[in-house]
Structures are given as structure tokens and as C-alpha cells.
Design an enzyme around this catalytic site. Structure first.
Site, PDB file in Angstrom:
ATOM      1  N   SER A   1       0.803  -1.236   0.000  1.00 57.21           N
ATOM      2  CA  SER A   1       0.000   0.000   0.000  1.00 57.21           C
ATOM      3  C   SER A   1       0.830   1.278   0.000  1.00 57.21           C
ATOM      4  O   SER A   1       0.279   2.367  -0.123  1.00 57.21           O
ATOM      5  CB  SER A   1      -0.962   0.007   1.197  1.00 57.21           C
TER       6      SER A   1
ATOM      7  N   LYS B   1      -6.423   3.892   8.693  1.00 51.35           N
ATOM      8  CA  LYS B   1      -5.435   4.786   8.080  1.00 51.35           C
ATOM      9  C   LYS B   1      -5.922   6.234   8.083  1.00 51.35           C
ATOM     10  O   LYS B   1      -5.148   7.165   8.362  1.00 51.35           O
ATOM     11  CB  LYS B   1      -5.128   4.326   6.660  1.00 51.35           C
TER      12      LYS B   1
END
Length: 320
Positions: free
Chosen positions: A236, A279
Site C-alpha cells: 500500500s 489509516k
């Protein structure tokens, strides 16, 4: 097998065919694959700071008062102190450490209250108050040092987002050119998948900026991801690595108010990632204002708390 399960201690067969087992775990990574395949996994997102605050006010503090024998009016934990515990003393997706911290405060103040009651010279019995300023008296110095956004922008440094077992975290991708012969050095305990993301990012930047990337012919490239003691892996950070290298070769710095997450392909596409709610919470906690996310993760925004989305400018992207 369930209907004739035999306990090894009692050596007696039991019928477990109608028994439903409910298990909990902070991560599925450590569960053996054959066992995990036979389970139905139900994922719960971590609590936001606002949710932790209300859980503590409504449930944790009253329970701790009852457990320590503290009566209403004898102790006051101010809202500022509670928020300080959440932000500076705990780093978790749940409230286990928050519960321990509140209980520690209550145990300490319970002793002070007893001493106060036994002090014959004390004419008045004062209610104790735990505030942000005297919190260190009860819990010591903060043990958690959450990352904040960078104070200044420099070429080659970009803020990414990561998922951890304790929730989300921001991740700084640092890159630097040094005199050399085109070698690549990677530090920060990166796993194999993340190292491959570095290679993809480097190839993309060389294709985007062929003239600027001639600098690699007589310079070494060093990529570092703090903190060095923490192992990191996953794809990611691809978009962050690509942006950091593009920033380095062009000399254009990236705004410190910006963070990003997303896997990149060699075609330059931005692919979906996991752990988006955690996140984004980390971004909001760190003072980030704008976040780039993969366009395919837009549906995951339904799982993100409104108080987090309201403070972030979230931009879905398809191409790096």
C-alpha cells in the site's frame, strides 16, 4: 467429528455438533490457514478518539469508581485529562489500555482519599481533580509518541499511511541521492512485498522523468522508512514511494498537509488497499488535511466515522 469429539483430559466423548465457537483475535495473520478457512470472519473497525471518549465517560470511569470504592463527588477526571490519556498514553484500536490507565488513576486517588479521611488536621475534605496538567503525577510521562505531520517540506520526503495491529499510523517515506554509481540502498526493515514496491516505483519514475533520472547514473539512491526498529511490509505504500522518488528527481517538495495510500502497478494504476478506516483516523490524528486514496476504496468510506471524514479532504485516484 464433532459428534464424537473426545476430550483428552477426561477421555470422555462429547457431542459438539450443535456447539458454536466464537473466537476473538487482534489479527488473523497468526491463525493457521486450514483453521481460518473453516471460520466466518467478522471484522470490527477500531474506535475513533471521540468514541473512546464517550465509552470512557459512560462506562469505564463509573466501573472504575465502583471497583475502587470511590464515591461520586470525591474524584473528577476532567475532559481534557481524558482526551490526553486517549491521545498521548494509549495507542490501540480498542479501549483496553485506556481502561487500565483509568483504573491506575482511581487506585492512586483511592489511597489519597483514605489518607485525607484519616488526617485529623484536615478540616475540609476536598474532592480530588485529575487534569491535563497534573496527569503525569498519576500516569507518569507519556509513553506513546504519535507521529505528527512534518514541520517542513523537503524534496524526496512524502507522508504515507499504514495499518498496524494497534490501528492506523502515518509513515514517512524518505529518499536521498548520494555520490555513487547508481546503486540502490533500502533501509527500515522492509519486507519483500514492500521492496518490490520500491522497484516498481523506481521504474515508473524513470519512465515519467527520463531526463531527470539520468542523475541515477552517477548517484546512489537511498530509501528509508522510519522507524527502523519496526518491520514493515505490504504493497500500500506504492503510491507514496512513487511520489517520493518523483519529488526527489524533480526537486519539487510535497505539501506536508498531504498523505496518500495505494498500491501501484507497472502500468501506473492505483489499486485498492485494506485498513482504510484506521489509516484515515491516523491521518486525522496527525494533523493531515488532504488524503489520496485508491478510487476502488471509495465504498470503504462508509465504514469511516463522520468526525474523521469531516476533517479530511479525501481524493480518490485511479492513476499515479
Amino acid at each position: 467429528q464433532n459428534s464424537t469429539f473426545t476430550d483428552h483430559y477426561m477421555n470422555v466423548p462429547y457431542d459438539l455438533s450443535n456447539v458454536l465457537f466464537v473466537c476473538t483475535a487482534n489479527t488473523t495473520d497468526t491463525i493457521p490457514e486450514p483453521l481460518l478457512n473453516r471460520m466466518e470472519v467478522i471484522s470490527f473497525p477500531g474506535y475513533t478518539a471521540v468514541e473512546k471518549y464517550h465509552i470512557a465517560k459512560r462506562h469505564l470511569i463509573p466501573k472504575a469508581f465502583d471497583a475502587m470504592g470511590i464515591k461520586k463527588g470525591q474524584l473528577k477526571i476532567t475532559d481534557s485529562a481524558l482526551k490526553e490519556i486517549i491521545n498521548e498514553y494509549t495507542m490501540e484500536s480498542g479501549v483496553r489500555d485506556l481502561k487500565k490507565s483509568i483504573e491506575t488513576i482511581c487506585r492512586t486517588t483511592a489511597v489519597d482519599l483514605v489518607r485525607q479521611q484519616n488526617d485529623a488536621s484536615s478540616a475540609t475534605k476536598k474532592a480530588l481533580s485529575v487534569t491535563k496538567s497534573n496527569l503525569t503525577k498519576y500516569l507518569g510521562r507519556p509513553q506513546i509518541h504519535a507521529d505528527r505531520k512534518l514541520a517542513s517540506a523537503d524534496p524526496g520526503i512524502v507522508t504515507g499511511l499504514a495499518w498496524t495491529r494497534a490501528g492506523g499510523a502515518i509513515l514517512f517515506i524518505e529518499s536521498k541521492l548520494t555520490e555513487g554509481k547508481g546503486n540502490l540502498k533500502i533501509t527500515g526493515q522492509l519486507g519483500d512485498v514492500m521492496k518490490e514496491s520500491v522497484q516498481i516505483a523506481l521504474s515508473l519514475v524513470k519512465s515519467f522523468y527520463p531526463k531527470e533520472c539520468k542523475v541515477f547514473e552517477d548517484h546512489d539512491l537511498h530509501i528509508h522508512v522510519p522507524a527502523g526498529a519496526v518491520p514493515k511490509d505490504g504493497p500500500s505504500a506504492g503510491i507514496t514511494l512513487t511520489t517520493a522518488l518523483a519529488s526527489l528527481v524533480t526537486g519539487r517538495s510535497v505539501d506536508t498537509d498531504i498523505a496518500m495510500t495505494g498500491e501501484v502497478s507497472l502500468r501506473g494504476g492505483v489499486m485498492p488497499i485494506g485498513g482504510l478506516p484506521e489509516k484515515l483516523m491516523a491521518a486525522q490524528r496527525a494533523g493531515i488535511k488532504r488524503v489520496f486514496i485508491p478510487a476502488e476504496n471509495v465504498e470503504d468510506l462508509e465504514d469511516v466515522a463522520d468526525e474523521v471524514k469531516d476533517k479530511l479532504d479525501i481524493i480518490p485516484v485511479k492513476k499515479v
